[in-house]
Enzyme design. Structure first.
Site, mmCIF file in Angstrom:
data_model
loop_
_atom_site.group_PDB
_atom_site.id
_atom_site.type_symbol
_atom_site.label_atom_id
_atom_site.label_comp_id
_atom_site.label_asym_id
_atom_site.label_seq_id
_atom_site.Cartn_x
_atom_site.Cartn_y
_atom_site.Cartn_z
ATOM 1 N N LYS A 185 56.672 -1.472 22.159
ATOM 2 C CA LYS A 185 56.403 -1.178 23.573
ATOM 3 C C LYS A 185 54.997 -1.639 23.982
ATOM 4 O O LYS A 185 54.193 -2.008 23.134
ATOM 5 C CB LYS A 185 56.541 0.324 23.827
ATOM 6 C CG LYS A 185 57.946 0.868 23.542
ATOM 7 C CD LYS A 185 58.950 0.296 24.508
ATOM 8 C CE LYS A 185 60.302 0.989 24.475
ATOM 9 N NZ LYS A 185 61.018 0.905 23.193
HETATM 10 C C1 PLP Z 1 65.407 1.776 27.962
HETATM 11 C C2 PLP Z 1 65.027 2.670 26.815
HETATM 12 N N1 PLP Z 1 65.346 3.963 26.885
HETATM 13 C C3 PLP Z 1 65.023 4.818 25.902
HETATM 14 C C4 PLP Z 1 64.366 4.404 24.766
HETATM 15 C C5 PLP Z 1 64.133 5.386 23.676
HETATM 16 O O1 PLP Z 1 62.817 5.501 23.267
HETATM 17 P P1 PLP Z 1 62.494 5.977 21.773
HETATM 18 O O2 PLP Z 1 62.833 4.848 20.865
HETATM 19 O O3 PLP Z 1 61.019 6.278 21.827
HETATM 20 O O4 PLP Z 1 63.303 7.194 21.506
HETATM 21 C C6 PLP Z 1 63.996 3.058 24.657
HETATM 22 C C7 PLP Z 1 63.237 2.569 23.513
HETATM 23 O O5 PLP Z 1 63.679 1.979 22.583
HETATM 24 C C8 PLP Z 1 64.360 2.160 25.687
HETATM 25 O O6 PLP Z 1 64.073 0.856 25.598
#
Ligand code: PLP
Length: 374
Positions: A185
């Site tokens: 990210k």
């Molecule tokens: C669009 C989207 N939603 C939710 C997430 C979930 O984040 P995390 O991986 O921190 O749980 C991500 C990340 O991968 C994402 O790209």
């Protein structure tokens, strides 16, 4: 031809600043529920222009908590995008709700508000809108629609830290939004996420839910509600603070890399690049995803780039066609034709803030070769 050259899909930008910040927390002994969390939350809230921010253990955890805060439960339907990472649909499934997939706009890959409207039924409780690949979704249209139909609107801004909609940062528009800090990210804490909200009550609820249902006034073993351990710890918050300090530099560097790709790839016939910003939408560059020509063999392209040491990814498979979604809800091909078509053609290229020009040129030329259009 085998090569030793390696161009990774992503790479975080970390330096002595994060190392120092982490060392400081380690020396302090306050590794969780300490002051670094508060500082990270305050700094983050300021950056995105939201009055309140609650740090959580992941973006997924943040989305889950917002579904709980919206009162989503069994029997409810939640309209969301099929062209996203699974967490934006799973968050509703965790609470026993049924995800309903509305198709996306072919240009932006974000939810098409008309498709969302068509998907609403008497059982719809909420819409989870995603800013896919850091490009802001149609917030005002979706908000007006949700207000009219009495629905909650949850913004999955996990990929969109630094993006702007109608001139203001994502996070500042009055909606509750979730950001994520996995290492690919814009900023990372390793694992981690942040929920921003414009409601003090919701902020207090989120802080309680992430902390096993404890409240600010109650004791350690007093639990006012069913909660979770979705806390971020101070070590990660320290990394996050270091990252925020260089956010402007990271965003500018990512933009420059994206612009360079734009120039390098412009000549490849039939290759579509990420949609451009306009007066209302300013992307924060999360990944660089191209759409291959309709007649290209994506698997062959992936293999050929891989043979050159270039890592790519099939961003993003349709959520409704994932095995567990098909099995549980009976979704099939044809439900979201635009998302399905594009999902089979899109490909993420190596992308990060410090990808150098030479590697970019190497990727561009290998892609042109693989497409047979060099
Ligand atoms: C669009 C989207 N939603 C939710 C997430 C979930 O984040 P995390 O991986 O921190 O749980 C991500 C990340 O991968 C994402 O790209």
């Amino acid at each position: 031809m085998a090569t030793t050259r390696r161009v990774p899909l992503s790479f975080p930008w970390l330096d002595e600043r994060e190392e120092e910040a982490v060392a400081e927390v380690l020396r302090s002994g306050r590794l969780s529920l300490g002051p670094t969390i508060d500082r990270f939350e305050e700094a983050f809230a300021e950056v995105v222009g939201a009055p309140y921010a609650a740090a959580v253990s992941s973006g997924t955890a943040g989305l889950h908590l917002l579904c709980i805060a919206a009162g989503i439960g069994p029997g409810d339907e939640v309209v969301t995008s099929p062209y996203s990472f699974v967490a934006s649909a799973n968050c509703a499934v965790y609470e026993g709700a049924t995800p309903v997939f509305a198709d996306v706009d072919r240009r932006t890959l974000n939810l098409d508000p008309a498709a969302v409207e068509a998907a609403i039924t008497d059982r719809t409780r909420a819409v989870v809108a995603v800013d896919i690949y850091g490009y802001p979704c149609e917030l005002d249209e979706l908000r007006a629609l949700c207000e009219r139909r009495g629905l909650a609107l949850i913004e999955d801004a996990c990929e969109a830290l630094g993006a702007r909609y109608r001139g203001r940062p994502i996070g500042s528009h009055g909606l509750s939004a979730v950001f994520a800090f996995y290492p690919n990210k814009q900023i990372t804490t390793g694992e981690g996420g942040m929920v921003t909200t414009h409601s003090e009550d919701e902020w207090r609820l989120l802080r309680s839910l992430r902390n096993q249902g404890r409240t600010d006034s109650g004791g350690w073993l007093e639990h006012a509600r069913l909660g979770f351990n979705y806390r971020l710890d101070d070590v990660r918050a320290a990394i996050g603070l270091g990252q925020l300090e260089k956010l402007d530099g990271i965003l500018a560097a990512r933009r420059a890399v994206a612009m360079r790709y734009g120039e390098l790839l412009a000549g490849i016939d039939g290759l579509a690049l990420p949609c451009e910003d306009d007066a209302d939408h300013e992307r924060s560059w999360f990944v660089f995803v191209v759409t291959l020509p309709a007649d290209a063999d994506r698997e062959r392209v992936i293999l050929e780039l891989g043979a050159h040491g270039i890592q790519t990814a099939r961003y993003l498979p349709c959520i409704h066609l994932q095995p567990y979604m098909r099995e549980r809800f009976g979704f099939r091909e044809g439900l979201c034709p635009v998302a399905e078509e594009l999902s089979a053609r899109t490909l993420a290229l190596p992308f990060h803030a410090r990808l150098d020009e030479e590697d970019q040129a190497y990727v561009a030329s290998a892609l042109a070769d693989a497409l047979g259009r060099a």
